[in-house]
Enzyme design. Structure first.
Site, PDB file in Angstrom:
ATOM      1  N   GLU A 202      19.336 -29.176  -7.546  1.00 56.63           N
ATOM      2  CA  GLU A 202      19.255 -27.709  -7.561  1.00 56.63           C
ATOM      3  C   GLU A 202      19.443 -27.252  -6.124  1.00 56.63           C
ATOM      4  O   GLU A 202      18.526 -27.396  -5.308  1.00 56.63           O
ATOM      5  CB  GLU A 202      17.877 -27.258  -8.074  1.00 56.63           C
ATOM      6  CG  GLU A 202      17.602 -27.585  -9.515  1.00 56.63           C
ATOM      7  CD  GLU A 202      18.443 -26.759 -10.464  1.00 56.63           C
ATOM      8  OE1 GLU A 202      19.048 -25.756 -10.043  1.00 56.63           O
ATOM      9  OE2 GLU A 202      18.514 -27.136 -11.641  1.00 56.63           O
TER      10      GLU A 202
ATOM     11  N   GLU B  37      25.179 -19.654   3.141  1.00 52.53           N
ATOM     12  CA  GLU B  37      23.891 -19.259   2.573  1.00 52.53           C
ATOM     13  C   GLU B  37      22.918 -19.037   3.731  1.00 52.53           C
ATOM     14  O   GLU B  37      22.653 -19.932   4.521  1.00 52.53           O
ATOM     15  CB  GLU B  37      23.350 -20.369   1.659  1.00 52.53           C
ATOM     16  CG  GLU B  37      22.068 -19.942   0.972  1.00 52.53           C
ATOM     17  CD  GLU B  37      21.293 -21.093   0.357  1.00 52.53           C
ATOM     18  OE1 GLU B  37      21.238 -22.167   0.953  1.00 52.53           O
ATOM     19  OE2 GLU B  37      20.729 -20.893  -0.726  1.00 52.53           O
TER      20      GLU B  37
ATOM     21  N   CYS C 249      16.881 -19.247  -3.759  1.00 48.01           N
ATOM     22  CA  CYS C 249      18.187 -19.844  -4.047  1.00 48.01           C
ATOM     23  C   CYS C 249      19.066 -18.873  -4.824  1.00 48.01           C
ATOM     24  O   CYS C 249      20.281 -18.899  -4.701  1.00 48.01           O
ATOM     25  CB  CYS C 249      18.002 -21.137  -4.826  1.00 48.01           C
ATOM     26  SG  CYS C 249      17.032 -20.918  -6.312  1.00 48.01           S
TER      27      CYS C 249
ATOM     28  N   LYS D 211       7.415 -35.106  -3.549  1.00 44.57           N
ATOM     29  CA  LYS D 211       7.410 -34.929  -2.094  1.00 44.57           C
ATOM     30  C   LYS D 211       7.471 -33.450  -1.751  1.00 44.57           C
ATOM     31  O   LYS D 211       8.476 -32.785  -1.975  1.00 44.57           O
ATOM     32  CB  LYS D 211       8.591 -35.655  -1.438  1.00 44.57           C
ATOM     33  CG  LYS D 211       8.535 -35.577   0.077  1.00 44.57           C
ATOM     34  CD  LYS D 211       9.896 -35.746   0.696  1.00 44.57           C
ATOM     35  CE  LYS D 211       9.967 -35.214   2.109  1.00 44.57           C
ATOM     36  NZ  LYS D 211       9.510 -33.839   2.291  1.00 44.57           N
TER      37      LYS D 211
HETATM   38  P1  NAD Z   1      16.218 -29.108   2.773  1.00 36.41           P
HETATM   39  O1  NAD Z   1      17.383 -29.688   2.059  1.00 36.41           O
HETATM   40  O2  NAD Z   1      16.222 -29.114   4.259  1.00 36.41           O
HETATM   41  O3  NAD Z   1      14.870 -29.880   2.373  1.00 36.41           O
HETATM   42  C1  NAD Z   1      14.506 -30.056   1.038  1.00 36.41           C
HETATM   43  C2  NAD Z   1      13.624 -31.282   0.899  1.00 36.41           C
HETATM   44  O4  NAD Z   1      14.403 -32.447   1.168  1.00 36.41           O
HETATM   45  C3  NAD Z   1      12.444 -31.319   1.879  1.00 36.41           C
HETATM   46  O5  NAD Z   1      11.318 -31.798   1.206  1.00 36.41           O
HETATM   47  C4  NAD Z   1      12.920 -32.328   2.914  1.00 36.41           C
HETATM   48  O6  NAD Z   1      11.889 -32.991   3.590  1.00 36.41           O
HETATM   49  C5  NAD Z   1      13.703 -33.295   2.059  1.00 36.41           C
HETATM   50  N1  NAD Z   1      14.648 -34.136   2.797  1.00 36.41           N
HETATM   51  C6  NAD Z   1      15.237 -33.889   3.987  1.00 36.41           C
HETATM   52  N2  NAD Z   1      16.064 -34.897   4.319  1.00 36.41           N
HETATM   53  C7  NAD Z   1      15.995 -35.799   3.324  1.00 36.41           C
HETATM   54  C8  NAD Z   1      16.633 -37.060   3.088  1.00 36.41           C
HETATM   55  N3  NAD Z   1      17.485 -37.598   3.956  1.00 36.41           N
HETATM   56  N4  NAD Z   1      16.351 -37.698   1.933  1.00 36.41           N
HETATM   57  C9  NAD Z   1      15.499 -37.166   1.029  1.00 36.41           C
HETATM   58  N5  NAD Z   1      14.857 -35.991   1.209  1.00 36.41           N
HETATM   59  C10 NAD Z   1      15.101 -35.308   2.343  1.00 36.41           C
HETATM   60  O7  NAD Z   1      16.032 -27.677   2.170  1.00 36.41           O
HETATM   61  P2  NAD Z   1      15.197 -26.500   2.776  1.00 36.41           P
HETATM   62  O8  NAD Z   1      15.921 -26.032   3.980  1.00 36.41           O
HETATM   63  O9  NAD Z   1      13.769 -26.888   2.876  1.00 36.41           O
HETATM   64  O10 NAD Z   1      15.313 -25.405   1.579  1.00 36.41           O
HETATM   65  C11 NAD Z   1      16.288 -24.476   1.481  1.00 36.41           C
HETATM   66  C12 NAD Z   1      17.366 -24.890   0.520  1.00 36.41           C
HETATM   67  O11 NAD Z   1      16.847 -25.134  -0.779  1.00 36.41           O
HETATM   68  C13 NAD Z   1      18.375 -23.778   0.351  1.00 36.41           C
HETATM   69  O12 NAD Z   1      19.679 -24.272   0.378  1.00 36.41           O
HETATM   70  C14 NAD Z   1      18.057 -23.229  -1.036  1.00 36.41           C
HETATM   71  O13 NAD Z   1      19.098 -22.560  -1.656  1.00 36.41           O
HETATM   72  C15 NAD Z   1      17.650 -24.452  -1.754  1.00 36.41           C
HETATM   73  N6  NAD Z   1      16.889 -24.094  -2.971  1.00 36.41           N
HETATM   74  C16 NAD Z   1      17.464 -24.264  -4.208  1.00 36.41           C
HETATM   75  C17 NAD Z   1      16.779 -23.894  -5.370  1.00 36.41           C
HETATM   76  C18 NAD Z   1      17.371 -24.081  -6.755  1.00 36.41           C
HETATM   77  O14 NAD Z   1      16.614 -24.116  -7.725  1.00 36.41           O
HETATM   78  N7  NAD Z   1      18.682 -24.161  -6.913  1.00 36.41           N
HETATM   79  C19 NAD Z   1      15.508 -23.348  -5.256  1.00 36.41           C
HETATM   80  C20 NAD Z   1      14.966 -23.168  -3.991  1.00 36.41           C
HETATM   81  C21 NAD Z   1      15.669 -23.556  -2.861  1.00 36.41           C
END
Ligand code: NAD
Length: 488
Positions: free
Chosen positions: A248, A380, A282, A173
Site C-alpha cells: 500500500e 507525492e 496516502c 513493525k
Molecule cells: P517509509 O517507506 O519511509 O517507511 C515505512 C515503513 O518502512 C517504516 O516502518 C520504516 O521503518 C520501514 N522501512 C524503511 N526501510 C525499510 C527497509 N529497507 N525494509 C523494510 N522496512 C523498511 O514511509 P513513510 O515515509 O514513513 O510514510 C509515508 C509513505 O507511506 C507515503 O508514501 C504514503 O503515501 C504511504 N502511505 C500509504 C498508505 C496506503 O494505504 N496506500 C497509507 C499511509 C501511508
C-alpha cells in the site's frame, strides 16, 4: 520522559537500544522508544513461528479466534481516548482526527472478528466418479506487517485483523517516527488474551530492523504500507525467500471538479481531501483538476477556506491542521514548493512556514496552469499542499487525471450521471469517489495499482490474501489400486 517497550512472545522488553521520540508540536523529545535490532527481530519472528504451529493458536477454532478479536475490538474502543492522546503527542496528528479514527479502528477489528469463521473452503464437482475433492483455506504463516508513521493504529488494524481472522501470526513493525500508539496497543493485545507470540509488536529503523524482518526465511507474507522507494527494498528482500507481498504505497490523486458540480460541496470536500491529517494521507486529493469556466470561482473559495483553517496545537479539539510529523518532512515540502514556484507555479494561499513553531506548514494552494513541469504536480508531498490545473473538457480531464504513475484514489464532482460513469470507467485508480471523498469502511477493499502498489486491504478479499489453498483428493473406492506397471 515516558518510556515504551517492545512486545515479543507475550512479554514487554526494552530492546537492544533506545531512541528519543520527538513531539512534533514542539520539536522536542518527549519519550524514549525501544529500538529492535537483528536479535530482537529474530526472536520476534521465531516467537511468531512457534505460535503459528502451537496448539494454543493453531488448535483454536475459527470461532474462538473471532472471539479473541472481538475482545480486542472492545478493548480498543475503551482505550480509544488514551490511544488518541498518545498518537497525537507522538505524531502531531490532531486530536479530533485521532479520536474519531481510533474509535473506528475498533469497528475494523469487529468486522474481522465476525469474518473469522466465514472464511470457507470449497467442494469441487470433480470429473472422476470415485474421488472427493475439496479445498481448504489455510493461514499462510507468519506475517510481517510494516507501517509508516501516519495513522499507525488504523494501518496496522487493516493487516492484523484479517491476518488473525485467517489464523496467521504476526510481527508488526511500527514506524520509527511516532511508534508510541502501536507500542501502547500491545498492552491491549496482551489483555485480550492472545497466546504468546501470536502478535509481536516492535519498532526500529529500516536497515537494522525492517530489512532483517522482510528477509527473514520464516516470514511468509509481507504486508507493507509506506513509500515507493522502501517498497522496492521490501520487494527485493522478499525475493530471497519468495515471501508474498502486498504493498500500500503513495499517491498523487486527482480531485476532478466539473462546472456542473455543487461547487460549495466540492470545495469543502477538497479542503478535507488535502488538508485533513495535515496532508499526510496516502489518499490526499493533492491534484485539483477543475473545468476552466469555474476555476477562478472555486479557487477563490478554496483560498478563503485554506486561510480560515485553524492551525495549532494538535491536542486542542479546535485545531484543524497540526504540525507535520517530522522536520525532515517539512523541509522536503519547503524545497518542493520553492522549486515549483521557480517553475512558474502561482501561490494562491499559504506557502510560508513559520520557522519558530515546531514543524508546522500552512495549508497551501499552488496554481500550476503556467507550470506544467512543476514537481508538486508529480511528487507525492505528503503535506498540506494542493496543486491546481484547469481543463477544457471531459477528455482533457481524464488525460490529466491519468498523467501519473500512481493509481490509488480519485474524486469526481459532477451532477451529470452519464459523465460520472464515463469518468469512473476511465480513471486508473484503486478507488473512485463520486461527489464525496475519503469515505472508508471495513467492508470496502482498498488499494491501488502502478506505483501505488498492489493487494487490497479491507473486506473479505483481505482475509483471503492471508490464506493459501490446499487441494485435498480422497479416493472413495474400496477396490484395490491396480499395479500401474501391469498392462491390461
Ligand atoms: P517509509 O517507506 O519511509 O517507511 C515505512 C515503513 O518502512 C517504516 O516502518 C520504516 O521503518 C520501514 N522501512 C524503511 N526501510 C525499510 C527497509 N529497507 N525494509 C523494510 N522496512 C523498511 O514511509 P513513510 O515515509 O514513513 O510514510 C509515508 C509513505 O507511506 C507515503 O508514501 C504514503 O503515501 C504511504 N502511505 C500509504 C498508505 C496506503 O494505504 N496506500 C497509507 C499511509 C501511508
Amino acid at each position: 520522559m515516558d518510556r515504551f517497550q517492545l512486545y515479543i512472545d507475550g512479554k514487554f522488553e526494552p530492546g537492544a537500544a533506545s531512541f528519543e521520540s520527538i513531539d512534533p508540536a514542539t520539536g522536542k523529545p518527549w519519550a524514549m522508544m525501544p529500538e529492535a535490532r537483528a536479535a530482537d527481530v529474530e526472536r520476534a519472528v521465531e516467537a511468531a513461528h512457534r505460535a503459528f504451529l502451537a496448539p494454543e493458536w493453531a488448535g483454536l477454532t475459527a470461532t474462538a479466534r473471532g472471539k479473541l478479536l472481538m475482545r480486542l475490538a472492545d478493548l480498543v474502543q475503551q482505550a480509544a481516548p488514551r490511544l488518541a492522546q498518545i498518537e497525537t503527542r507522538d505524531t502531531g496528528k490532531i486530536i479530533r482526527e485521532t479520536s474519531a479514527q481510533i474509535a473506528y479502528v475498533a469497528d475494523y477489528y469487529r468486522y474481522y472478528a465476525g469474518l473469522a469463521d466465514k472464511i470457507e473452503g470449497a467442494h469441487l464437482p470433480i470429473d472422476k466418479p470415485d474421488m472427493e475433492v475439496w479445498l481448504r483455506r489455510e493461514p499462510v504463516g507468519v506475517v510481517a506487517a510494516i507501517v509508516p508513521w501516519n495513522s499507525q493504529l488504523f494501518l496496522s488494524a487493516v493487516k492484523i485483523g484479517p491476518a488473525l481472522a485467517a489464523g496467521c501470526t504476526l510481527v508488526v513493525k511500527a514506524s520509527e517516527d511516532g511508534p508510541a500508539p502501536l507500542l501502547e496497543f500491545a498492552r491491549l493485545v496482551h489483555e485480550a488474551g492472545f497466546p504468546p507470540g501470536v502478535v509481536n509488536i516492535i519498532t526500529g529503523f529500516g536497515a537494522t530492523c525492517g530489512q532483517v524482518l522482510t528477509t527473514h526465511p520464516k516470514v511468509a507474507h509481507i504486508a507493507f504500507t509506506g513509500g515507493v522507494e522502501t517498497a522496492r527494498h521490501v520487494v527485493r528482500g522478499s525475493a530471497e525467500n519468495l515471501a508474498r507481498t502486498s504493498l500500500e504505497l503513495g499517491g498523487k490523486s486527482p480531485f476532478i471538479v466539473f462546472a456542473d458540480a455543487d461547487l460549495e460541496s466540492a470545495a469543502n470536500a477538497q479542503v478535507a481531501a488535502i488538508f485533513a491529517a495535515t496532508g499526510q494521507s496516502c489518499v490526499a486529493g493533492s491534484r485539483l483538476l477543475v473545468e476552466e469556466s469555474v476555476k477562478a470561482v472555486l479557487l477563490a473559495r478554496l483560498k478563503q477556506k485554506a486561510e480560515a483553517v485553524r492551525m495549532g496545537a494538535p491536542d486542542d479539539m479546535a485545531t484543524e491542521v497540526g504540525p507535520l510529523c517530522t522536520a525532515r518532512q517539512r523541509d522536503r515540502i519547503v524545497r518542493v514548493v520553492a522549486e515549483s514556484l521557480a517553475c512558474g507555479a502561482r501561490l494562491i494561499a499559504g506557502g510560508t512556514p513559520d520557522a519558530d513553531t515546531g514543524q508546522f506548514y500552512p495549508p497551501t494552494i499552488l496554481d500550476c496552469s503556467d507550470a506544467p513541469q512543476a514537481p508538486c504536480l508529480t511528487e507525492e508531498l505528503f503535506g498540506p499542499v494542493l496543486s491546481v490545473l484547469g481543463f477544457k473538457d471531459e477528455e482533457h480531464a481524464l488525460t490529466l487525471a491519468n498523467e501519473t504513475r500512481y493509481g490509488l484514489a480519485s474524486g469526481v464532482f459532477t451532477q451529470n450521471l452519464t459523465r460520472a460513469h464515463r469518468m469512473i470507467r476511465g480513471i486508473r485508480a484503486g478507488v473512485v469517489w463520486v461527489n464525496t471523498y475519503r469515505a472508508v469502511s471495513p467492508m470496502a477493499p482498498f488499494g491501488g495499482h502502478g506505483l501505488s502498489g498492489f493487494g487490497r486491504e479491507g473486506g473479505l478479499a483481505a482475509a483471503l490474501d492471508y490464506t493459501t489453498v490446499k487441494t485435498v483428493w480422497l479416493r472413495t473406492s474400496d477396490s484395490p489400486i491396480p499395479d500401474p506397471f501391469v498392462m491390461r
